[in-house]
Design a protein around this motif. Structure first.
Motif, mmCIF file in Angstrom:
data_model
loop_
_atom_site.group_PDB
_atom_site.id
_atom_site.type_symbol
_atom_site.label_atom_id
_atom_site.label_comp_id
_atom_site.label_asym_id
_atom_site.label_seq_id
_atom_site.Cartn_x
_atom_site.Cartn_y
_atom_site.Cartn_z
ATOM 1 N N ASP A 2 38.115 -31.071 32.309
ATOM 2 C CA ASP A 2 39.014 -32.209 32.172
ATOM 3 C C ASP A 2 38.673 -33.033 30.927
ATOM 4 O O ASP A 2 37.599 -32.905 30.347
ATOM 5 C CB ASP A 2 39.006 -33.076 33.431
ATOM 6 N N ASP A 3 39.631 -33.875 30.529
ATOM 7 C CA ASP A 3 39.455 -34.656 29.303
ATOM 8 C C ASP A 3 38.265 -35.606 29.371
ATOM 9 O O ASP A 3 37.606 -35.840 28.365
ATOM 10 C CB ASP A 3 40.727 -35.453 29.009
ATOM 11 N N TRP A 13 39.531 -39.325 21.161
ATOM 12 C CA TRP A 13 40.880 -38.922 21.569
ATOM 13 C C TRP A 13 40.863 -38.240 22.929
ATOM 14 O O TRP A 13 41.761 -38.444 23.750
ATOM 15 C CB TRP A 13 41.535 -38.028 20.521
ATOM 16 N N ASN A 14 39.863 -37.423 23.215
ATOM 17 C CA ASN A 14 39.749 -36.811 24.547
ATOM 18 C C ASN A 14 39.603 -37.877 25.619
ATOM 19 O O ASN A 14 40.219 -37.794 26.696
ATOM 20 C CB ASN A 14 38.567 -35.842 24.624
ATOM 21 N N ARG A 35 40.605 -41.006 25.385
ATOM 22 C CA ARG A 35 41.888 -41.693 25.464
ATOM 23 C C ARG A 35 42.866 -40.894 26.317
ATOM 24 O O ARG A 35 43.582 -41.444 27.159
ATOM 25 C CB ARG A 35 42.452 -41.908 24.066
ATOM 26 N N ASP A 36 42.905 -39.575 26.140
ATOM 27 C CA ASP A 36 43.784 -38.726 26.946
ATOM 28 C C ASP A 36 43.421 -38.809 28.422
ATOM 29 O O ASP A 36 44.298 -38.850 29.290
ATOM 30 C CB ASP A 36 43.708 -37.272 26.473
ATOM 31 N N SER A 37 42.138 -38.834 28.705
ATOM 32 C CA SER A 37 41.692 -38.967 30.089
ATOM 33 C C SER A 37 42.158 -40.291 30.680
ATOM 34 O O SER A 37 42.639 -40.343 31.815
ATOM 35 C CB SER A 37 40.167 -38.872 30.174
ATOM 36 N N TYR A 75 44.696 -42.021 29.868
ATOM 37 C CA TYR A 75 46.141 -41.978 30.048
ATOM 38 C C TYR A 75 46.525 -41.095 31.238
ATOM 39 O O TYR A 75 47.348 -41.480 32.063
ATOM 40 C CB TYR A 75 46.808 -41.457 28.767
ATOM 41 N N ASP A 76 45.915 -39.911 31.304
ATOM 42 C CA ASP A 76 46.277 -38.933 32.335
ATOM 43 C C ASP A 76 45.703 -39.252 33.708
ATOM 44 O O ASP A 76 46.302 -38.912 34.725
ATOM 45 C CB ASP A 76 45.815 -37.527 31.926
ATOM 46 N N SER A 77 44.537 -39.871 33.746
ATOM 47 C CA SER A 77 43.850 -40.132 35.016
ATOM 48 C C SER A 77 43.293 -41.554 35.043
ATOM 49 O O SER A 77 42.078 -41.751 35.088
ATOM 50 C CB SER A 77 42.712 -39.127 35.204
ATOM 51 N N PRO A 78 44.145 -42.556 35.051
ATOM 52 C CA PRO A 78 43.651 -43.936 34.988
ATOM 53 C C PRO A 78 42.738 -44.309 36.148
ATOM 54 O O PRO A 78 41.880 -45.174 36.006
ATOM 55 C CB PRO A 78 44.929 -44.784 34.979
#
Length: 83
Positions: free
Chosen positions: A2-3, A25-26, A28-30, A32-35
């Motif tokens: 996972d991110d 960035w990874n 940040r993606d985490s 966004y995707d899994s707050p």
């Protein structure tokens, strides 16, 4: 992977600016995707952790200067202030 795990692994291993940026960035993606994974991260926890870690870094370590962190925080915080 996972991110969050990937970002943390990359962040810990970053040796170049590009690697550091990729890790961020990874993460940040985490966020966004899994707050829900990030609920423990509050202003108090992040600033305390940053202060504690920075206190351990010798002044002559060659690590990026604190102005980079300050600039990034200003960008985020001022962008969210009401006009």
């Amino acid at each position: 992977m996972d991110d969050l795990a990937l970002g943390l692994r990359r962040l810990g291993a970053a040796e170049t600016r590009r690697q550091l940026v990729d890790a961020l960035w990874n993460l940040r993606d985490s966020a966004y995707d899994s707050p829900q994974l990030w609920t423990a991260l509050t202003p108090e926890t992040i600033f305390q952790a940053l202060a504690e870690e920075l206190e351990q870094v010798p002044d002559d370590s060659g690590h990026p200067s604190i102005h980079v962190l300050a600039s990034a925080l200003e960008k985020v915080l001022y962008a969210r202030l009401p006009d």
